[in-house]
Design an enzyme around this catalytic site. Structure first.
Site, PDB file in Angstrom:
ATOM      1  N   TYR A 161      17.701  37.051  38.272  1.00  0.00           N
ATOM      2  CA  TYR A 161      19.362  37.309  39.299  1.00  0.00           C
ATOM      3  C   TYR A 161      20.627  38.194  38.486  1.00  0.00           C
ATOM      4  O   TYR A 161      19.848  38.785  37.778  1.00  0.00           O
ATOM      5  CB  TYR A 161      18.937  36.655  39.941  1.00  0.00           C
ATOM      6  CG  TYR A 161      19.890  36.216  41.267  1.00  0.00           C
ATOM      7  CD1 TYR A 161      19.614  37.689  42.186  1.00  0.00           C
ATOM      8  CD2 TYR A 161      21.712  36.082  41.924  1.00  0.00           C
ATOM      9  CE1 TYR A 161      19.952  37.781  43.559  1.00  0.00           C
ATOM     10  CE2 TYR A 161      22.617  36.095  42.586  1.00  0.00           C
ATOM     11  CZ  TYR A 161      21.706  37.040  43.580  1.00  0.00           C
ATOM     12  OH  TYR A 161      22.495  37.719  44.909  1.00  0.00           O
ATOM     13  N   ARG A 200      26.791  46.781  50.054  1.00  0.00           N
ATOM     14  CA  ARG A 200      27.404  46.188  48.769  1.00  0.00           C
ATOM     15  C   ARG A 200      26.422  44.984  48.351  1.00  0.00           C
ATOM     16  O   ARG A 200      26.586  44.305  48.000  1.00  0.00           O
ATOM     17  CB  ARG A 200      28.809  45.792  49.889  1.00  0.00           C
ATOM     18  CG  ARG A 200      29.806  45.367  48.400  1.00  0.00           C
ATOM     19  CD  ARG A 200      30.666  44.814  48.077  1.00  0.00           C
ATOM     20  NE  ARG A 200      29.777  43.191  47.363  1.00  0.00           N
ATOM     21  CZ  ARG A 200      29.262  41.752  47.764  1.00  0.00           C
ATOM     22  NH1 ARG A 200      30.272  41.703  48.633  1.00  0.00           N
ATOM     23  NH2 ARG A 200      28.371  41.402  46.860  1.00  0.00           N
ATOM     24  N   LYS A 216      17.019  36.529  44.984  1.00  0.00           N
ATOM     25  CA  LYS A 216      17.830  34.776  45.657  1.00  0.00           C
ATOM     26  C   LYS A 216      16.826  34.457  46.369  1.00  0.00           C
ATOM     27  O   LYS A 216      17.180  32.596  45.591  1.00  0.00           O
ATOM     28  CB  LYS A 216      18.909  35.345  46.666  1.00  0.00           C
ATOM     29  CG  LYS A 216      19.606  34.597  46.674  1.00  0.00           C
ATOM     30  CD  LYS A 216      21.149  35.272  47.366  1.00  0.00           C
ATOM     31  CE  LYS A 216      22.816  34.229  46.640  1.00  0.00           C
ATOM     32  NZ  LYS A 216      23.418  35.012  46.938  1.00  0.00           N
ATOM     33  N   GLU A 275      23.433  38.623  52.551  1.00  0.00           N
ATOM     34  CA  GLU A 275      24.253  38.857  51.415  1.00  0.00           C
ATOM     35  C   GLU A 275      23.819  40.485  51.231  1.00  0.00           C
ATOM     36  O   GLU A 275      22.947  41.286  52.131  1.00  0.00           O
ATOM     37  CB  GLU A 275      22.102  38.542  50.727  1.00  0.00           C
ATOM     38  CG  GLU A 275      22.366  38.769  49.647  1.00  0.00           C
ATOM     39  CD  GLU A 275      23.261  37.304  48.951  1.00  0.00           C
ATOM     40  OE1 GLU A 275      23.759  36.534  49.648  1.00  0.00           O
ATOM     41  OE2 GLU A 275      23.767  37.783  47.817  1.00  0.00           O
ATOM     42  N   ASP A 276      25.135  40.412  50.817  1.00  0.00           N
ATOM     43  CA  ASP A 276      24.958  42.187  50.484  1.00  0.00           C
ATOM     44  C   ASP A 276      25.683  42.450  51.262  1.00  0.00           C
ATOM     45  O   ASP A 276      25.304  44.014  50.951  1.00  0.00           O
ATOM     46  CB  ASP A 276      24.208  42.110  49.257  1.00  0.00           C
ATOM     47  CG  ASP A 276      24.949  41.274  47.653  1.00  0.00           C
ATOM     48  OD1 ASP A 276      25.439  40.299  47.282  1.00  0.00           O
ATOM     49  OD2 ASP A 276      24.376  42.183  46.327  1.00  0.00           O
ATOM     50  N   ASP A 325      26.235  33.883  52.127  1.00  0.00           N
ATOM     51  CA  ASP A 325      26.565  33.351  50.816  1.00  0.00           C
ATOM     52  C   ASP A 325      27.946  34.253  50.379  1.00  0.00           C
ATOM     53  O   ASP A 325      28.238  33.257  49.338  1.00  0.00           O
ATOM     54  CB  ASP A 325      25.356  33.533  50.015  1.00  0.00           C
ATOM     55  CG  ASP A 325      25.580  32.779  48.529  1.00  0.00           C
ATOM     56  OD1 ASP A 325      26.323  31.775  48.353  1.00  0.00           O
ATOM     57  OD2 ASP A 325      25.420  33.313  47.734  1.00  0.00           O
ATOM     58  N   ASP A 326      27.569  35.300  50.254  1.00  0.00           N
ATOM     59  CA  ASP A 326      28.891  35.923  49.522  1.00  0.00           C
ATOM     60  C   ASP A 326      29.993  35.642  49.817  1.00  0.00           C
ATOM     61  O   ASP A 326      31.194  35.585  49.406  1.00  0.00           O
ATOM     62  CB  ASP A 326      29.094  37.462  49.816  1.00  0.00           C
ATOM     63  CG  ASP A 326      27.965  38.196  49.653  1.00  0.00           C
ATOM     64  OD1 ASP A 326      27.241  38.735  48.499  1.00  0.00           O
ATOM     65  OD2 ASP A 326      27.318  38.996  50.774  1.00  0.00           O
ATOM     66  N   ASN A 373      31.358  40.782  40.001  1.00  0.00           N
ATOM     67  CA  ASN A 373      29.964  40.872  38.972  1.00  0.00           C
ATOM     68  C   ASN A 373      29.464  43.010  39.398  1.00  0.00           C
ATOM     69  O   ASN A 373      30.129  43.153  40.216  1.00  0.00           O
ATOM     70  CB  ASN A 373      28.411  39.932  39.885  1.00  0.00           C
ATOM     71  CG  ASN A 373      29.345  39.118  39.807  1.00  0.00           C
ATOM     72  OD1 ASN A 373      29.267  38.381  38.936  1.00  0.00           O
ATOM     73  ND2 ASN A 373      28.427  38.171  41.021  1.00  0.00           N
TER      74      ASN A 373
HETATM   75  P1  NAI Z   1      34.253  43.843  49.055  1.00  0.00           P
HETATM   76  O1  NAI Z   1      34.062  45.984  49.025  1.00  0.00           O
HETATM   77  O2  NAI Z   1      34.486  43.691  50.448  1.00  0.00           O
HETATM   78  O3  NAI Z   1      35.837  43.897  48.560  1.00  0.00           O
HETATM   79  C1  NAI Z   1      36.744  44.667  47.630  1.00  0.00           C
HETATM   80  C2  NAI Z   1      38.417  44.005  47.345  1.00  0.00           C
HETATM   81  O4  NAI Z   1      38.709  44.664  46.277  1.00  0.00           O
HETATM   82  C3  NAI Z   1      38.456  45.315  48.608  1.00  0.00           C
HETATM   83  O5  NAI Z   1      39.811  44.492  48.820  1.00  0.00           O
HETATM   84  C4  NAI Z   1      39.474  46.215  47.523  1.00  0.00           C
HETATM   85  O6  NAI Z   1      40.927  46.830  48.405  1.00  0.00           O
HETATM   86  C5  NAI Z   1      39.457  45.577  46.718  1.00  0.00           C
HETATM   87  N1  NAI Z   1      39.961  46.429  45.448  1.00  0.00           N
HETATM   88  C6  NAI Z   1      39.018  47.906  44.985  1.00  0.00           C
HETATM   89  N2  NAI Z   1      39.507  48.340  44.163  1.00  0.00           N
HETATM   90  C7  NAI Z   1      40.749  47.617  43.621  1.00  0.00           C
HETATM   91  C8  NAI Z   1      41.911  47.575  42.924  1.00  0.00           C
HETATM   92  N3  NAI Z   1      41.890  48.651  41.996  1.00  0.00           N
HETATM   93  N4  NAI Z   1      43.493  47.027  42.548  1.00  0.00           N
HETATM   94  C9  NAI Z   1      43.215  45.449  43.237  1.00  0.00           C
HETATM   95  N5  NAI Z   1      42.137  45.418  44.533  1.00  0.00           N
HETATM   96  C10 NAI Z   1      41.317  46.568  44.721  1.00  0.00           C
HETATM   97  O7  NAI Z   1      33.186  43.259  48.009  1.00  0.00           O
HETATM   98  P2  NAI Z   1      33.271  41.417  47.846  1.00  0.00           P
HETATM   99  O8  NAI Z   1      32.051  41.110  48.785  1.00  0.00           O
HETATM  100  O9  NAI Z   1      34.803  40.502  48.614  1.00  0.00           O
HETATM  101  O10 NAI Z   1      33.032  41.449  46.404  1.00  0.00           O
HETATM  102  C11 NAI Z   1      33.636  40.831  45.026  1.00  0.00           C
HETATM  103  C12 NAI Z   1      33.327  40.895  44.217  1.00  0.00           C
HETATM  104  O11 NAI Z   1      33.117  39.435  43.877  1.00  0.00           O
HETATM  105  C13 NAI Z   1      31.979  41.479  43.555  1.00  0.00           C
HETATM  106  O12 NAI Z   1      32.242  42.311  42.390  1.00  0.00           O
HETATM  107  C14 NAI Z   1      31.377  40.548  44.064  1.00  0.00           C
HETATM  108  O13 NAI Z   1      30.167  40.869  42.923  1.00  0.00           O
HETATM  109  C15 NAI Z   1      32.164  39.167  43.577  1.00  0.00           C
HETATM  110  N6  NAI Z   1      31.196  38.186  43.826  1.00  0.00           N
HETATM  111  C16 NAI Z   1      31.282  37.475  43.081  1.00  0.00           C
HETATM  112  C17 NAI Z   1      30.668  36.552  43.305  1.00  0.00           C
HETATM  113  C18 NAI Z   1      30.350  35.184  42.606  1.00  0.00           C
HETATM  114  O14 NAI Z   1      30.439  35.348  41.172  1.00  0.00           O
HETATM  115  N7  NAI Z   1      30.135  33.987  42.941  1.00  0.00           N
HETATM  116  C19 NAI Z   1      30.035  36.029  45.099  1.00  0.00           C
HETATM  117  C20 NAI Z   1      30.350  37.172  45.765  1.00  0.00           C
HETATM  118  C21 NAI Z   1      30.946  38.089  45.461  1.00  0.00           C
END
Ligand code: NAI
Length: 541
Positions: free
Chosen positions: A95, A148, A166, A237-238, A260-261, A400
């Site tokens: 994963y 995503r 997953k 997911e994603d 899950d996200d 991530n």
């Molecule tokens: P998303 O695309 O829905 O949200 C991203 C957000 O970041 C948006 O609100 C955007 O405006 C903001 N953003 C982008 N560039 C920016 C900047 N320069 N300054 C400030 N804000 C900025 O993505 P989502 O689903 O919320 O996922 C975000 C991250 O979280 C991904 O990398 C994902 O892998 C990670 N994630 C981690 C998990 C874990 O470790 N347990 C689980 C789920 C997601």
């Protein structure tokens, strides 16, 4: 797989029944395998050792991923025996982070098809396509539309790597039997031009379908899945947040489903916070969090923290105000006109702030949580400000894969003078700074979603509520020992993920029975129910 027990060559080509060189001489004779295998008979322990050695000798993680993936397609029991023998080493290979590269290169490394691909070109026939899956009792679907993938963006049909990986974790980490699991990709096209230009791309070669056609397609998929597999839980997911949020809202009160996200991430972040409070002191309701990013992960975490704060007696609006969000356009404040419905409840009643460090100084958060997909934004200035404001600042860069993490473990510890309570989305190795050893925790959803899956599976739950994720978070946090905390580790070690997950699953199952959401009668011993239903990687008699 087939109901009649295959023999001979067919048996060796059936990954669920194949034992390879572990078939005994008597079995080989009885099952028509003589001559098809080399003469030596291996124990499973020897087979596992052979794979460990082979994989350890490979220099590249994607190659290791492929060797494991081929093993899964050849001998499923051995695949799980290998992974479950050393989950801390193998999880990052099957994963995150390796799966990200596997999705990016999906068309280039493709070997054999797994799971179900539902292209929007087959609208009107989704039940027929889903019905081609050989198993008739599916309890778990992990589905993505590939828009995503992790922090990597739109990978179209290549997103299949995510449901595959997953679901392998549902089994390896919490014992959900693999025959009940189905990976699905909803292929509505991709807006990733480099994929569209790539002759090896395997998905539909068109721009993404949006709007009512998209929603009708998702509806048809849900109806088909429910009709074929009435006990099935669907895990989203994603998906991009423009779709993830409305899809969850549309189905969460109608069917057994979760995202899950949003919810799993929220659960694992809350687990980290519950454990962190043992180091920082204070109650959850005393905390103030500032999120970098305001997408589906951030709002999901913020909603769950809000709900958990209300459980400590806070009013919902006051609790929401303790969770401020900062996105690409600055702090979410009420005067902003670009906010989506799901973001507006978190808008602060204050003047706009355009830099994150200014928001830290103004809001004085006890914790910052990064879900922006942008690396390095928790820079020295931000972390030094957090360390000035807090004795033990909570620093969670959750984006991530590793390349997108808002900061590294070393940066957080170094710039905070070793005072940060740190956890990240992707793993960082243990480190030593000025003679002090730190073991960074990984806020990996794997602490939550497999256990949730196992509890839902064993209880045949009819719904997955947010309360269940709070229960799960508490059940994870209560397994963090003083010894772990002393090293800065705020999650249980991944080496004992199965035991940790079964504990969490039991706690969730109790909550499912208490809430009247179970589809089976309540047993006297719920832990025994979970253990009895859990998969073990042993060859069947
Ligand atoms: P998303 O695309 O829905 O949200 C991203 C957000 O970041 C948006 O609100 C955007 O405006 C903001 N953003 C982008 N560039 C920016 C900047 N320069 N300054 C400030 N804000 C900025 O993505 P989502 O689903 O919320 O996922 C975000 C991250 O979280 C991904 O990398 C994902 O892998 C990670 N994630 C981690 C998990 C874990 O470790 N347990 C689980 C789920 C997601």
């Amino acid at each position: 797989m087939t109901t009649q027990h295959p023999t001979g060559y067919d048996l060796l080509r059936n990954p669920r029944l194949n034992r390879g060189t572990a078939f005994t001489l008597a079995e080989r004779r009885a099952l028509g395998l003589e001559g098809l295998l080399p003469p030596a008979v291996a124990t499973m322990a020897l087979q596992v050792a052979r794979r460990h050695a082979e994989i350890a000798n490979l220099g590249d993680d994607l190659q290791k991923y492929l060797v494991l993936s081929d093993l899964q397609g050849r001998n499923e029991t051995l695949f799980y025996a290998v992974v479950m023998s050393d989950p801390a080493s193998y999880m990052p290979l099957i994963y995150t982070p390796t799966v990200g590269e596997a999705c990016q290169t999906f068309g280039h490394i493709f070997r054999e098809a797994r799971g179900i691909f539902l292209p929007i070109s087959a609208r009107g026939r989704l039940k027929e396509l889903l019905g081609n899956w050989p198993e008739k009792d599916v309890r778990f679907i992990v589905v993505t539309d590939g828009e995503r993938i992790l922090g990597l963006g739109d990978l179209g049909a290549g997103g299949m790597g995510i449901p595959l990986g997953k679901l392998a974790l549902y089994t390896a980490c919490a014992g959900v039997p693999p025959q009940y699991c189905l990976p699905v990709v909803l292929d509505v096209g991709t807006n990733n031009q480099s994929l569209l230009d790539d002759p090896l791309y395997l998905g539909l070669r068109q721009q993404r379908v949006r709007g009512t056609d998209y929603l009708a397609f998702v509806d048809e998929f849900v109806d088909a899945a429910r009709a074929l597999y009435p006990k099935c839980c669907i895990q989203w997911e994603d998906f991009a947040n423009i779709n993830a949020v409305p899809i969850l809202a549309r189905y969460r009160d109608r069917i057994c489903t979760f995202n899950d996200d949003m919810q799993g991430t929220a659960g694992v972040a809350l687990a980290g916070i519950f454990a962190a409070l043992q180091l920082t002191g204070g109650k959850l309701a005393d905390q103030r969090f500032l999120f970098l990013g305001a997408g589906s992960a951030a709002t999901g975490i913020a909603e769950l923290i809000t709900l958990a704060m209300t459980r400590e007696g806070m009013a919902p609006d006051a609790a929401r105000q303790r969770n401020a969000l900062f996105d690409i356009n600055g702090l979410l404040v009420t005067s902003r006109t670009d906010l989506a419905d799901f973001q507006r409840p978190f808008a602060q009643e204050r003047a706009p702030l355009s830099t994150f460090v200014a928001a830290v100084e103004a809001l004085r958060p006890t914790g910052i949580i990064g879900t922006s997909t942008v690396p390095k934004l928790f820079n020295r200035e931000v972390i030094e400000a957090m360390a000035r404001i807090n004795r033990r600042p909570i620093i969670f860069p959750y984006s991530n894969p590793t390349s997108r993490s808002e900061c590294t473990a070393e940066e957080a510890y170094r710039w905070s003078g070793g005072r940060a309570v740190f956890a990240s989305g992707s793993p960082f190795p243990p480190l030593e700074i000025e003679g002090r050893r730190f073991v960074p925790g990984q806020g990996n959803n794997v602490y939550i979603f497999p256990a949730m899956g196992m509890a839902v599976f064993a209880t045949e739950a009819t719904r997955v509520t947010d309360e269940l994720f709070i229960v799960a978070a508490q059940a994870v946090a209560e397994q963090v020992t003083e010894e772990h905390l002393a090293l800065g580790l705020i999650y249980p070690p991944q080496s004992r993920i199965l035991a940790a997950s079964l504990h969490v699953a039991e706690r969730i199952a109790v909550a499912i029975f208490d809430a009247g959401l179970a589809g089976v009668p309540r047993p006297d011993d719920i832990g025994a129910l979970i253990r009895a239903r859990a998969y073990r990687p042993v060859y069947p008699e």
